[in-house]
Design an enzyme around this catalytic site. Structure first.
Site, PDB file in Angstrom:
ATOM      1  N   HIS A   4      20.101  14.619 -14.329  1.00 30.45           N
ATOM      2  CA  HIS A   4      21.160  14.479 -15.805  1.00 30.45           C
ATOM      3  C   HIS A   4      19.805  15.558 -16.854  1.00 30.45           C
ATOM      4  O   HIS A   4      18.420  14.013 -17.266  1.00 30.45           O
ATOM      5  CB  HIS A   4      20.638  12.246 -16.061  1.00 30.45           C
ATOM      6  CG  HIS A   4      21.816  12.077 -15.739  1.00 30.45           C
ATOM      7  ND1 HIS A   4      22.216  11.343 -16.013  1.00 30.45           N
ATOM      8  CD2 HIS A   4      22.932  12.789 -14.837  1.00 30.45           C
ATOM      9  CE1 HIS A   4      23.912  11.111 -15.155  1.00 30.45           C
ATOM     10  NE2 HIS A   4      22.980  12.089 -14.131  1.00 30.45           N
TER      11      HIS A   4
ATOM     12  N   ARG B 192      36.234  12.145  -6.626  1.00 31.85           N
ATOM     13  CA  ARG B 192      35.322  12.453  -7.718  1.00 31.85           C
ATOM     14  C   ARG B 192      35.318  14.214  -7.405  1.00 31.85           C
ATOM     15  O   ARG B 192      35.314  14.230  -6.074  1.00 31.85           O
ATOM     16  CB  ARG B 192      34.584  11.866  -8.614  1.00 31.85           C
ATOM     17  CG  ARG B 192      33.505  12.952  -9.747  1.00 31.85           C
ATOM     18  CD  ARG B 192      32.754  12.204 -10.424  1.00 31.85           C
ATOM     19  NE  ARG B 192      31.258  11.213  -9.102  1.00 31.85           N
ATOM     20  CZ  ARG B 192      30.986  10.057  -9.121  1.00 31.85           C
ATOM     21  NH1 ARG B 192      31.918   9.445  -9.473  1.00 31.85           N
ATOM     22  NH2 ARG B 192      29.922   9.885  -8.025  1.00 31.85           N
TER      23      ARG B 192
ATOM     24  N   GLU C 271      32.923  17.327  -8.364  1.00 30.11           N
ATOM     25  CA  GLU C 271      31.750  17.989  -9.124  1.00 30.11           C
ATOM     26  C   GLU C 271      31.558  19.057  -8.829  1.00 30.11           C
ATOM     27  O   GLU C 271      30.829  19.143  -8.104  1.00 30.11           O
ATOM     28  CB  GLU C 271      30.585  16.438  -9.334  1.00 30.11           C
ATOM     29  CG  GLU C 271      29.511  16.904 -10.276  1.00 30.11           C
ATOM     30  CD  GLU C 271      28.178  15.551 -10.285  1.00 30.11           C
ATOM     31  OE1 GLU C 271      28.726  15.194  -9.213  1.00 30.11           O
ATOM     32  OE2 GLU C 271      27.706  15.901 -11.508  1.00 30.11           O
TER      33      GLU C 271
ATOM     34  N   ASP D 209       0.171  -1.416   0.075  1.00 33.30           N
ATOM     35  CA  ASP D 209       0.390  -0.352  -0.394  1.00 33.30           C
ATOM     36  C   ASP D 209       0.658   1.233   0.171  1.00 33.30           C
ATOM     37  O   ASP D 209       0.010   2.185  -0.452  1.00 33.30           O
ATOM     38  CB  ASP D 209      -0.665   0.312   1.360  1.00 33.30           C
ATOM     39  CG  ASP D 209      -1.950  -0.043   1.145  1.00 33.30           C
ATOM     40  OD1 ASP D 209      -3.042  -0.779   0.224  1.00 33.30           O
ATOM     41  OD2 ASP D 209      -3.210  -0.357   1.980  1.00 33.30           O
TER      42      ASP D 209
ATOM     43  N   TYR E 179      39.362   6.264 -10.773  1.00 37.01           N
ATOM     44  CA  TYR E 179      39.126   5.198  -9.556  1.00 37.01           C
ATOM     45  C   TYR E 179      39.716   4.194 -10.412  1.00 37.01           C
ATOM     46  O   TYR E 179      40.469   3.656 -11.304  1.00 37.01           O
ATOM     47  CB  TYR E 179      37.380   4.946 -10.134  1.00 37.01           C
ATOM     48  CG  TYR E 179      36.555   6.190 -10.533  1.00 37.01           C
ATOM     49  CD1 TYR E 179      36.481   6.508  -9.770  1.00 37.01           C
ATOM     50  CD2 TYR E 179      37.177   7.011 -12.103  1.00 37.01           C
ATOM     51  CE1 TYR E 179      35.095   7.950  -9.374  1.00 37.01           C
ATOM     52  CE2 TYR E 179      36.238   7.802 -11.852  1.00 37.01           C
ATOM     53  CZ  TYR E 179      35.635   8.108 -10.900  1.00 37.01           C
ATOM     54  OH  TYR E 179      34.254   9.241 -10.763  1.00 37.01           O
TER      55      TYR E 179
ATOM     56  N   HIS F 292      27.102  16.346 -17.625  1.00 39.04           N
ATOM     57  CA  HIS F 292      25.368  16.295 -18.602  1.00 39.04           C
ATOM     58  C   HIS F 292      24.816  17.480 -18.211  1.00 39.04           C
ATOM     59  O   HIS F 292      25.684  18.486 -16.939  1.00 39.04           O
ATOM     60  CB  HIS F 292      24.869  15.100 -17.991  1.00 39.04           C
ATOM     61  CG  HIS F 292      25.334  15.216 -16.665  1.00 39.04           C
ATOM     62  ND1 HIS F 292      24.407  15.699 -15.958  1.00 39.04           N
ATOM     63  CD2 HIS F 292      26.268  14.448 -15.640  1.00 39.04           C
ATOM     64  CE1 HIS F 292      24.943  15.511 -14.705  1.00 39.04           C
ATOM     65  NE2 HIS F 292      25.798  15.092 -14.127  1.00 39.04           N
TER      66      HIS F 292
END
Ligand code: GLY
Ligand code: MN
Ligand code: MN
Length: 440
Positions: A360, A406, A408, A38, A388, A353
């Site tokens: 995205h 990374r 960003e 539910d 990496y 991107h």
């Protein structure tokens, strides 16, 4: 800051203008999705539907009909009717009156009447715009409506052209207005605060999910939700690009990679930072980190109107390959490594991107001739180089293995040069170590 119906109407005006005369556009919001039994996932309006309507309820369809000379248009909203009992259980609804009074619809109908009312609207239109292929159930419905309109008009009153509406909407959404950039700045400021809090609160032996909770605390305090599933990866987990389990313990001496951000008023941010769990980078971590940071800063500088959107990627790759060769992680000629793409052993994703209502975001990356798109005012792109070193990579010295980094940021292309929305969270080695030292 919130958008108002003045803003949404201006978008509908621009869409209607591009549709031309005697046309109809049909845009549905997202379906509600069950999580289990539910329990549903929390509803999030479809981005393009919300872009045109500002309407956040489920079960809604917007229709825009232009007149014979393309001068005027009618905007109809099909939505859930008000229902006292349902509202007691599930919350307030705008209803058809609210659709007109608060959402500026020229006409409003109960969603249950869509199949019936839409036929008359389709009849005698020349072009039908809809988002072909977005939802199989909706594609099927549109086919049925066209058939019914065909039968009702004995074949003469149906649109002769079906046009991909996404082509127009994606292009509109790709170019952000000043208000949209303001909303993305707010999302970025909250997300930057969350990353700062994570740097201040991380401790060796903490669980990754406990650090994720620090991010969620800041999102929640600001009335926001994550714009995608948060990645909190300690040590080698930072090498898994879409690591979302976040259920391991953070170790002294390891880095932690956090890729997390929130959305504000349906506009997303997208930030990654990588920092040492104990507050100090090791020599290997620092050496690799500095290469990525140099690559990222140079890539951001390339976000200039008229440059190809591939330019930041190409610049970042070159700087990282030069760095990998210098550190002895790769051998050979830099140009040859780039040409053969053998660097993909350590860098296997793109550098950015489009970013907007979707993390995205929509928008073509190529022009109609197949060439890479050039930056124009108001396009927003992420810049997210990383390296990496797989934990089992025996081609490199053991001291490098299991390091994943990374960095960003989110950047707007403007006539004044790149505007970094996410600059409120530190990223240099010295600034990160200083911030973390203060919070011990
Ligand atoms: N957070 C998703 C991405 O960076 O693409
Ligand atoms: Mn991203
Ligand atoms: Mn990201």
């Amino acid at each position: 800051m919130k958008l108002t119906q003045v803003d949404f109407q201006e978008r509908r005006d621009r869409l209607a203008e591009q549709m031309g005369p005697n046309s109809i556009a049909i845009i549905a919001t997202s379906p509600e999705v069950m999580r289990n039994a539910d329990a549903d996932y929390k509803f999030r309006a479809d981005s393009s539907f919300f872009y045109l309507t500002g309407f956040a309820e489920p079960q809604a369809v917007a229709v825009i009909e232009t007149d014979a000379d393309g001068e005027e248009y009618i905007y109809s909203l099909f939505c859930r009717e008000r229902n006292r009992e349902m509202e007691i259980w599930n919350g307030y609804r705008a209803g058809v009156d609210g659709a007109v009074d608060d959402y500026e619809a020229d006409e409003a109908y109960a969603i249950d009447l869509l199949d019936e009312e839409i036929i008359a609207k389709i009849l005698n239109k020349e072009k039908l715009f809809y988002r072909i292929g977005q939802r199989a159930d909706f594609d099927a419905k549109v086919s049925v409506w066209i058939k019914k309109a065909h039968d009702a008009s004995r074949g003469f009153g149906v649109p002769t052209q079906l046009i991909q509406l996404d082509q127009i909407l994606d292009e509109m959404r790709l170019h952000k207005s000043e208000q949209e950039i303001e909303l993305m700045q707010i999302a970025s400021n909250i997300s930057a605060e969350a990353h700062t809090r994570a740097m201040q609160h991380v401790r060796p032996n903490m669980m990754e999910y406990a650090l994720e909770a620090e991010l969620n605390y800041v999102f929640g305090q600001n009335g926001c939700v994550p714009s995608y599933n948060s990645i909190v990866g300690g040590g080698k987990n930072g090498c898994i690009l879409h690591y979302v389990e976040n259920n391991q313990s953070l170790k002294d001496g390891d880095l932690v990679l956090i890729d997390a951000a929130c959305e504000y008023e349906c506009y997303a941010s997208d930030i990654t930072r990588t920092f040492p769990v104990n507050g100090r980078f090791s020599p290997e971590q620092k050496a690799l980190y500095q290469i990525i940071l140099d690559a990222q800063i140079a890539a951001i500088d390339a976000i200039q109107i008229g440059n190809s959107y591939r330019e930041p990627h190409n610049i970042a790759v070159r700087i990282m390959v030069e760095g990998l060769v210098k550190l002895g992680l790769m051998q050979g000629d830099v140009d040859q490594i780039i040409e053969s793409e053998s660097y993909r052993q350590f860098y296997m994703h793109g550098t950015g991107h489009w970013l907007g209502m979707d993390v995205h975001d929509v928008g073509a990356y190529k022009d109609q001739h197949g060439n890479a798109r050039l930056f124009e005012q108001g396009m927003v792109i992420t810049v997210e180089p990383g390296l990496y070193i797989a934990p089992d990579d025996e081609t490199v010295d053991a001291k490098w293995r299991g390091i994943g980094i990374r960095i960003e940021d989110d950047v707007v292309a403007t006539i004044h040069g790149p505007l970094v929305l996410t600059k409120n969270v530190v990223k240099s080695v010295d600034d990160i170590e200083a911030l973390m030292a203060q919070s011990k």
